[in-house]
Design a protein around this motif. Structure first.
Motif, mmCIF file in Angstrom:
data_model
loop_
_atom_site.group_PDB
_atom_site.id
_atom_site.type_symbol
_atom_site.label_atom_id
_atom_site.label_comp_id
_atom_site.label_asym_id
_atom_site.label_seq_id
_atom_site.Cartn_x
_atom_site.Cartn_y
_atom_site.Cartn_z
ATOM 1 N N LYS A 78 0.845 -1.182 0.000
ATOM 2 C CA LYS A 78 0.000 0.000 0.000
ATOM 3 C C LYS A 78 0.888 1.243 0.000
ATOM 4 N N SER A 102 -3.659 4.352 -1.023
ATOM 5 C CA SER A 102 -4.180 3.397 -2.004
ATOM 6 C C SER A 102 -3.362 2.115 -1.961
ATOM 7 N N LEU A 104 -0.919 -0.332 -3.792
ATOM 8 C CA LEU A 104 0.053 -0.094 -4.858
ATOM 9 C C LEU A 104 -0.486 -0.727 -6.140
ATOM 10 N N ASN A 105 -0.562 0.035 -7.216
ATOM 11 C CA ASN A 105 -1.113 -0.473 -8.479
ATOM 12 C C ASN A 105 -0.258 -1.567 -9.083
ATOM 13 N N SER A 106 1.053 -1.397 -9.017
ATOM 14 C CA SER A 106 1.985 -2.344 -9.626
ATOM 15 C C SER A 106 3.343 -2.173 -8.968
ATOM 16 N N GLN A 111 2.728 5.292 -12.425
ATOM 17 C CA GLN A 111 1.421 5.194 -11.788
ATOM 18 C C GLN A 111 1.121 6.466 -11.015
ATOM 19 N N GLU A 112 -0.166 6.695 -10.777
ATOM 20 C CA GLU A 112 -0.604 7.898 -10.086
ATOM 21 C C GLU A 112 -1.610 7.540 -9.002
ATOM 22 N N TYR A 113 -1.572 8.341 -7.918
ATOM 23 C CA TYR A 113 -2.477 8.160 -6.790
ATOM 24 C C TYR A 113 -3.010 9.512 -6.364
#
Length: 150
Positions: A78, A102, A104-106, A111-113
């Motif tokens: 995260k 958030s 972690l997307n990858s 990536q953006e948060y």
């Protein structure tokens, strides 16, 4: 003035106007984004590579990991903002001293948060990547503010 000269002038002006407006539109789309903070990663459990920054875009604040971002895969990673400094925080401290942004997307790549509007960035000292399931802190970064835009 010949017909060819007139046509050339009209085409030149049309091209100039098109390029002018295209440049203006492109530049104005980036004008709405200003960098608030950036820095380098500090390893706590596993190496984290690549760049990151926090930007103000329109009325939002966004954490951006660049295309070079990479870290070890984990089961429950995260992204957090912590009130504790990166040097003072450990895996057991994250939940109590931080706000979860958030999952972690990858583990790699851009990536953006989006940071929630109710989060005051001035209350935080570090950006973290943390495995919530095992309370294992991957690493993080000290928030160094760009004073012009904060």
């Amino acid at each position: 003035m010949t017909r060819l000269a007139k046509t050339s002038i009209v085409l030149f002006l049309a091209l100039f106007i098109t390029l002018f407006w295209t440049t203006l539109l492109i530049n104005s789309s980036f004008a709405g984004e200003s960098e608030i903070a950036s820095g380098t990663w500090t390893t706590k459990g596993y190496a984290i590579n690549g760049g990151w920054k926090i930007v103000a875009r329109d009325d939002k604040k966004i954490i951006i990991f660049d295309e070079h971002f990479k870290t070890k895969k984990g089961p429950d990673l995260k992204v957090y903002l912590s009130r504790k400094s990166i040097k003072d925080i450990g895996g057991g401290d994250v939940i109590q001293s931080s706000v979860k942004i958030s999952p972690l997307n990858s583990h790699k790549g851009a990536q953006e948060y989006e940071i929630p509007n109710n989060v005051n960035l001035n209350d935080f000292a570090s950006l973290l990547i943390h495995c919530e399931a095992y309370a294992h802190l991957w690493g993080g970064a000290a928030l160094r503010w760009n004073l012009e835009n904060n």
